[in-house]
Every structure is written in C-alpha cells, then in structure tokens.
Design an enzyme around this catalytic site. Structure first.
Site, mmCIF file in Angstrom:
data_model
loop_
_atom_site.group_PDB
_atom_site.id
_atom_site.type_symbol
_atom_site.label_atom_id
_atom_site.label_comp_id
_atom_site.label_asym_id
_atom_site.label_seq_id
_atom_site.Cartn_x
_atom_site.Cartn_y
_atom_site.Cartn_z
ATOM 1 C CG HIS A 8 -10.176 11.556 2.722
ATOM 2 N ND1 HIS A 8 -9.666 12.653 3.384
ATOM 3 C CD2 HIS A 8 -9.116 10.947 2.160
ATOM 4 C CE1 HIS A 8 -8.366 12.702 3.237
ATOM 5 N NE2 HIS A 8 -7.995 11.687 2.487
ATOM 6 C CD GLU A 81 -3.326 8.348 -0.643
ATOM 7 O OE1 GLU A 81 -3.209 7.593 -1.634
ATOM 8 O OE2 GLU A 81 -3.760 9.515 -0.708
#
Length: 210
Positions: A8, A81
């Site tokens: 990202h 994550e």
C-alpha cells in the site's frame, strides 16, 4: 500464475513513524499520489482479479488500480497486516521506553515471539501462505494482491522456502513485486518503484510492521 504483490501507499502513521499493525489509519497525501501512480503503472495490463486487505490504507491503494483495470477488488481478512499487539500506534522510541523486553525480542527476530496481544512472525507466515495458496487455487492466470509490508514479505518467505528466522525482504510503500507460480514459486522482481519515480512520487518508507 503471475502474482503482482503491491504494498500500500504511505499512510498517515507511516508518515509519523508509528507502528500500525492492524490499526486502520488512511493514506497520507503522498500515499494517495502513490496509489494514482500504481494505477497508471497497471493501466492497459491484463489482470483478472484484485485481492486486497480490507484495511483502509490497502483498500484506498487498490481502488484507483481497480478503476484503471475495470476489475472489482475482493477483500480478504487474511491479507491484513501482522497483529502488532501492544506496539500498535506507537513509535519505536515509545515502544523501547514502555516495553523494552518485548522490543528487544522483536529486534532479535525471534520467529515464535508473540507480540503481547498480537501474533508471531511464524504465525503470519502461515496466514500469508494460506491466502496465497487459496488465490492460486482459483486457477486465474494473472492476479494482483494489494496488502502490507509484513504480510507480503511473510508470504514471499513462505513461498520461497526462506526460514522463519530470516527476514531478508523489506518493501517500500507503493512498490510492486512479481512472482511466477507454476510447479514452484519464483521471484521475478522485488520492490519495483520505477513507476513512482517516473510520476515524480517518492517511494516512502520500508518496514515489516508498518
């Protein structure tokens, strides 16, 4: 199968040097520009599906890419994550001051050390491998995955047979890595940022808890 693995763009926590783990800060202004540069990089390519972490920083990165490809994104919780537990929301200096023992064990790269209230690197590898194997089982030939530095590097380690004790990969915000996966997975490119440089955008920070 060809897998494009995209970290990202920069989040507001990245910009502040804060560990985010599974917290959900949005992209920064730089991160939004990185997402636009990624969309330009993939324009015209044949991508059959996009899988993304549902966390905002990954989803916001995936949105312009999907618009450019005219492909919808599919969210998968397993692409989140690492759960960084008590580290989340803190800078490293704050972690070392408040949790010196846990900070030292993380820095020692112990694969089975579970961050208090979080998870271990080995557990992350298992989760990352499971989601990548599930994506492969779709039978699609060209797939893009938008996720996070920690989970993507853990997945690469698992695919390539890198021991859990070793952590040789660190991905920049907005970087593209490419894997071909026939009988075995092969790393073709790692940490490509030319698309960012070409668009006059900085690649941001690298890390495995960001």
């Amino acid at each position: 199968m060809i897998l494009y693995l995209v970290r990202h763009g920069e989040s507001v926590f990245n910009a502040e040097g804060r560990i985010q783990g599974q917290l959900d800060p949005p992209l920064s202004e730089l991160g939004l520009r990185q997402a636009t540069a990624l969309a330009e990089a993939f324009t015209g390519q044949t991508i059959q599906a996009v899988f993304a972490s549902p966390l905002a920083r990954a989803w916001q990165t995936a949105e312009p890419i999907c618009a450019a490809l005219d492909v919808g994104a599919q969210a998968d919780e397993r692409l989140k994550e690492i759960n960084a537990g008590i580290f989340q929301g803190l800078r490293w200096d704050e972690i070392q001051a408040a949790h010196p023992e846990a900070a030292a064990r993380w820095r020692a790269q112990e694969p089975d050390f579970v961050v208090p209230q979080g998870e271990s690197r080995r557990a992350l590898m298992a989760r990352a491998l499971a989601v990548l194997e599930a994506i492969r089982e779709t039978g699609l030939e060209r797939v893009l995955v938008v996720a996070h530095g920690g989970v993507l590097t853990a997945g690469l380690k698992a695919l390539l047979g890198v021991p859990a004790e070793r952590n040789p990969f660190s991905l920049f915000n907005g970087a593209i890595s490419q894997v071909t996966w026939d009988k075995q997975a092969k790393l073709v490119t790692l940490n490509q940022v030319e698309h960012l440089v070409r668009c006059g955008v900085h690649q941001g920070k690298a890390g495995d808890l960001y």
